[in-house]
Design a protein around this motif. Structure first.
Motif, PDB file in Angstrom:
ATOM      1  N   GLY A 283       0.808  -1.276   0.079  1.00  0.00           N
ATOM      2  CA  GLY A 283       0.020  -0.132   0.016  1.00  0.00           C
ATOM      3  C   GLY A 283       0.764   1.230   0.007  1.00  0.00           C
ATOM      4  O   GLY A 283       1.848   1.302  -0.797  1.00  0.00           O
ATOM      5  N   VAL A 284       0.503   2.006   1.009  1.00  0.00           N
ATOM      6  CA  VAL A 284       1.433   3.423   0.994  1.00  0.00           C
ATOM      7  C   VAL A 284       2.708   3.264   1.408  1.00  0.00           C
ATOM      8  O   VAL A 284       2.816   3.156   2.696  1.00  0.00           O
ATOM      9  N   THR A 285       3.664   3.257   0.583  1.00  0.00           N
ATOM     10  CA  THR A 285       5.107   3.160   1.174  1.00  0.00           C
ATOM     11  C   THR A 285       5.694   4.302   0.197  1.00  0.00           C
ATOM     12  O   THR A 285       5.447   4.818  -0.528  1.00  0.00           O
ATOM     13  N   LEU A 286       7.031   4.510   1.044  1.00  0.00           N
ATOM     14  CA  LEU A 286       7.729   5.572   0.230  1.00  0.00           C
ATOM     15  C   LEU A 286       8.166   5.413  -1.204  1.00  0.00           C
ATOM     16  O   LEU A 286       7.903   6.486  -2.185  1.00  0.00           O
TER      17      LEU A 286
ATOM     18  N   ARG B 114       6.342   7.142  -6.974  1.00  0.00           N
ATOM     19  CA  ARG B 114       5.751   7.007  -8.328  1.00  0.00           C
ATOM     20  C   ARG B 114       4.692   7.758  -8.700  1.00  0.00           C
ATOM     21  O   ARG B 114       4.233   7.840  -9.921  1.00  0.00           O
ATOM     22  N   ILE B 115       3.911   8.498  -7.606  1.00  0.00           N
ATOM     23  CA  ILE B 115       2.876   9.090  -7.955  1.00  0.00           C
ATOM     24  C   ILE B 115       3.057  10.763  -8.073  1.00  0.00           C
ATOM     25  O   ILE B 115       3.873  10.985  -7.153  1.00  0.00           O
ATOM     26  N   ASP B 116       2.824  11.313  -9.002  1.00  0.00           N
ATOM     27  CA  ASP B 116       2.854  12.862  -9.470  1.00  0.00           C
ATOM     28  C   ASP B 116       2.208  13.604  -8.386  1.00  0.00           C
ATOM     29  O   ASP B 116       1.216  13.115  -7.778  1.00  0.00           O
TER      30      ASP B 116
ATOM     31  N   LEU C 264      13.447  12.289   2.672  1.00  0.00           N
ATOM     32  CA  LEU C 264      13.723  10.923   3.200  1.00  0.00           C
ATOM     33  C   LEU C 264      14.620  10.038   2.475  1.00  0.00           C
ATOM     34  O   LEU C 264      15.374   9.347   3.157  1.00  0.00           O
ATOM     35  N   LYS C 265      14.413  10.045   1.193  1.00  0.00           N
ATOM     36  CA  LYS C 265      15.372   9.027   0.370  1.00  0.00           C
ATOM     37  C   LYS C 265      16.902   9.624   0.518  1.00  0.00           C
ATOM     38  O   LYS C 265      17.903   8.734   0.609  1.00  0.00           O
ATOM     39  N   ASP C 266      17.056  10.966   0.356  1.00  0.00           N
ATOM     40  CA  ASP C 266      18.396  11.195   0.281  1.00  0.00           C
ATOM     41  C   ASP C 266      19.033  11.509   1.758  1.00  0.00           C
ATOM     42  O   ASP C 266      20.456  11.210   1.884  1.00  0.00           O
TER      43      ASP C 266
END
Length: 377
Positions: free
Chosen positions: A165-168, A173-175, A203-205
């Motif tokens: 479901g709702v993950t990072l 992938r959603i604009d 969060l990714k960086d």
């Protein structure tokens, strides 16, 4: 010769609720670490599986209270103990939105609609969904917030075919425009969509794809302020570093003069003033207790003083509502369920009543009452 006084320089800064203040610089004290911060092994928590994580967090934040006199202290506001211990009792009998669809409950309550449980939802996924729910919650009712999270979950599951479901990864992938459409009608939904996309990249960086484990890191995220940050730390990392002060907690603390309304110009000011005297063991529970109370009993408009056990000690009581005898049994449309509380009041009043010297009726509770059990918020 008269001189014109210089005008205060306008400085635009974004604050947590999405509005813009043109006159005040952001207070650096708002995002600094509290010297009383909880110390936990973050890497240990990150390694926990579902079978351990949720119980561990709950053990650090749960509240289980038997009704009885709180220990008064010299630095307490004079009316704190008389009011707070009665509000505690009321909350044990009243179902409120924060109990079922508050931000910390949304990942599991919404997840349940898609077959997710504590046994299947990974802790990292829970933390991310909690953060998103908090970011959507500003100036938005819990019920609307839950609907927005449901829309995001449905899109991630059905359209993106992401099993969690709702993950990072899925949200990446959603604009931005699609996120805005999915979270409508939460307030400031276009701005929140922008904040979410920026947060995902941060969060990714900077945080290895996980929620920051301290208030400084959380408040570095766009749209996240101290209120969201401290609530996130409590329910994601089991850290009670500060009080999460939302609009209900802010309003009630000012109304009862637990903080000076002249000094508490914002919820963040209220937090700081409250933490000066409130015992640390109450820092977590005061939010869900007073938020639910403010949602169902002591509303900004249409207060149910007739249902309030503290109406004999409250400085803001509406006597006309209290004197209207029919109101108590009139279960008006409400965001919560007060049926058990009304039954309790009637049974208790019938079982034992004593008269004060002034002639007022006082409810006397039986010694074996043990009403308040843990309610997730």
């Amino acid at each position: 010769m008269r001189t014109r006084s210089s005008k205060r320089k306008r400085v635009e800064v974004e604050i947590e609720d999405g509005e813009v203040s043109k006159y005040f610089k952001k207070d650096e004290e708002e995002v600094r670490e509290t010297p009383l911060k909880d110390v936990i092994d973050v890497e240990m928590v990150k390694k926990m599986g579902p079978e351990t994580y949720y119980d561990w967090v709950q053990a650090r934040t749960k509240y289980e209270v038997t009704y009885g006199p709180l220990e008064d202290q010299p630095n307490f506001p004079r009316n704190f103990v008389p009011i707070y211990q009665k509000v505690r009792l009321m909350r044990s009998k009243i179902a409120t939105p924060v109990d079922s669809v508050g931000c910390s409950m949304i990942p599991l309550s919404v997840g349940k609609e898609f077959g997710e449980t504590k046994e299947t939802m990974l802790p990292r996924t829970y933390r991310f969904q909690l953060l998103i729910a908090l970011m959507l919650s500003s100036q938005t009712k819990d019920e609307v917030n839950a609907k927005a999270m449901f829309n995001l979950m449905e899109h991630c599951k059905d359209v993106l075919k992401n099993s969690e479901g709702v993950t990072l990864e899925a949200m990446f992938r959603i604009d931005e425009e699609t996120i805005a459409q999915l979270i409508y009608p939460v307030s400031f939904y276009t701005r929140k969509a922008l904040y979410i996309k920026k947060t995902i990249q941060i969060l990714k960086d900077q945080f290895d794809g996980d929620m920051p484990p301290d208030i400084t890191g959380l408040c570095s995220l766009p749209g996240v302020g101290p209120k969201m940050g401290y609530l996130a730390l409590q329910m994601a990392w089991g850290k009670v570093d500060g009080i999460g002060v939302d609009v209900h907690l802010d309003r009630l603390c000012k109304m009862w003069r637990w903080v000076d309304p002249q000094k508490a110009k914002s919820p963040e000011h209220t937090r700081k003033l409250l933490e000066e005297w409130l015992p640390r063991n109450l820092w977590y529970e005061i939010n869900p207790i007073l938020v639910g109370f403010g949602q169902v009993i002591c509303l900004p408009r249409g207060k149910r003083c007739d249902l309030c056990m503290a109406n004999d000690v409250c400085n803001a009581v509406d006597r006309k509502v209290v004197k209207s005898a029919k109101n108590r049994t009139e279960l008006r449309k409400s965001r919560g369920n007060v049926t058990k509380w009304v039954e309790y009041m009637e049974e208790t009043a019938h079982a034992k009543e004593t008269l004060e010297p002034e002639g007022d009726v006082k409810l006397v509770l039986e010694k074996d009452d043990n009403p308040l059990s843990k309610t997730d918020s």
